[in-house]
Motif scaffolding. Structure first.
Motif, short mmCIF file in Angstrom:
data_model
loop_
_atom_site.label_atom_id
_atom_site.label_comp_id
_atom_site.label_asym_id
_atom_site.label_seq_id
_atom_site.Cartn_x
_atom_site.Cartn_y
_atom_site.Cartn_z
N VAL A 1 0.81 -1.22 0.00
CA VAL A 1 0.00 0.00 0.00
C VAL A 1 0.85 1.27 0.00
N SER A 2 1.89 1.31 0.79
CA SER A 2 2.70 2.53 0.88
C SER A 2 3.38 2.84 -0.44
N THR B 1 0.71 4.06 -2.94
CA THR B 1 0.36 5.45 -2.68
C THR B 1 1.43 6.39 -3.23
N HIS B 2 2.69 6.02 -3.03
CA HIS B 2 3.81 6.83 -3.52
C HIS B 2 3.74 6.98 -5.04
N ILE C 1 0.70 9.14 -6.21
CA ILE C 1 0.91 10.58 -5.99
C ILE C 1 1.85 11.15 -7.04
N HIS D 1 -8.72 2.43 0.48
CA HIS D 1 -8.31 3.61 1.25
C HIS D 1 -7.10 4.30 0.64
N VAL D 2 -6.39 3.58 -0.23
CA VAL D 2 -5.29 4.20 -0.98
C VAL D 2 -5.80 5.41 -1.75
N CYS D 3 -6.99 5.29 -2.30
CA CYS D 3 -7.57 6.38 -3.11
C CYS D 3 -7.68 7.65 -2.29
N GLN E 1 -6.05 8.46 0.40
CA GLN E 1 -4.72 8.95 0.76
C GLN E 1 -4.11 9.74 -0.39
N VAL E 2 -4.32 9.26 -1.60
CA VAL E 2 -3.80 9.94 -2.78
C VAL E 2 -4.50 11.28 -2.98
#
Length: 279
Positions: A152-153, A156-157, A160, A196-198, A200-201
């Motif tokens: 996930v991390s 997300t990176h 972004i 939840h990645v969405c 966060q982005v």
């Protein structure tokens, strides 16, 4: 938008659409003509062109007595407005149909999709465009690989890093994410648990892209997609190849390269879902 308390101003004006900024919730809303399909925060009208109606960016927009006043040039009656809500299908019960349709869609995009964004152009000679294509390919590949592994991390990176990247009013990287986020919000889908990645982005997106593109990302992150995208997803999961191609053609017609970029996000997201489910 039919609320009598609605108050804002004209954000931007195009031939087929006018974007309005709401002072209450700071979201963008759109007035569109019949050439456009239903979408979140959008009011479809029988208007023709908006660019020649004397509207000015910054004009006040407010609702009063079932009417929406857009500057001094446009008044719309809201009494007979019908509310439209985005609805995505649940993930496929039969992945065999989805797998076949995904392959057909990918082949159609390869032949008929518009190059210059997420789809590589065979005629690119400009070094800047070549570097842009390389970055889009590198970061989208990294994103899909990270999602495939459940990292996930890293996902997300990479996501972004895609924001604001590429040509167009809505950059290609953003459009790709709109498609991918839509797939991640399919109920019961293999990517649904990490959607939840969405969010966060999107939290990092406001300063990286323009307001129009940001609003599309924000809505897609919660599973809200325009009608043509929702229809295409329904056909991908439940329809025949003929229906898939018909629905895909509508998506490809969005913007310049935007439709192709969104479609690639959708198809790659579905392929990734099938792959994760097969483990």
């Amino acid at each position: 938008m039919s609320s009598l308390k609605w108050d804002g101003y004209v954000h931007s004006i195009f031939d087929r659409t006018v974007n309005l900024q709401c002072r209450t919730n700071d979201e963008l809303y759109t007035i569109a003509n019949r050439q456009m399909d239903n979408a979140p925060n959008t009011l479809i009208t029988d208007m023709g062109s908006f660019s020649d109606r004397g509207l000015v960016v910054g004009d006040r927009v407010y609702a009063e007595h079932d009417r929406l006043y857009v500057g001094k040039a446009l008044v719309l009656t809201l009494r007979d407005v019908r509310v439209w809500r985005s609805k995505l299908p649940s993930y496929a019960d039969d992945e065999g149909v989805l797998r076949s349709n995904a392959a057909a869609a990918a082949s159609f995009i390869e032949i008929h999709g518009k190059a210059g964004g997420m789809k590589r152009s065979a005629e690119t000679v400009n070094s800047i465009d070549q570097e842009m294509e390389r970055l889009l390919r590198e970061r989208s590949t990294g994103l899909l690989e990270a999602l495939s592994k459940g990292e996930v991390s890293f996902a997300t990176h990479y996501a972004i890093q895609l924001i604001g990247l590429g040509p167009g009013l809505t950059p290609s990287g953003d459009d790709f994410l709109v498609g991918l986020f839509t797939v991640m919000n399919l109920t019961d889908g293999p990517l649904f648990q990490i959607r939840h990645v969405c969010e966060q982005v999107v939290a990092a997106a406001a300063d990286r892209s323009n307001p129009i593109s940001y609003m599309a990302l924000k809505k897609a992150a919660s599973g809200q997609a325009r009608e043509s995208i929702g229809g295409f997803m329904h056909h991908m999961i439940h329809g025949s190849k003929t229906e898939v191609i018909s629905g895909l053609s509508r998506v490809l017609d969005i913007g310049s390269t935007s439709g192709t970029d969104i479609a690639l996000g959708l198809v790659n997201g579905l392929k990734l879902s099938i792959e994760r489910n097969g483990r």
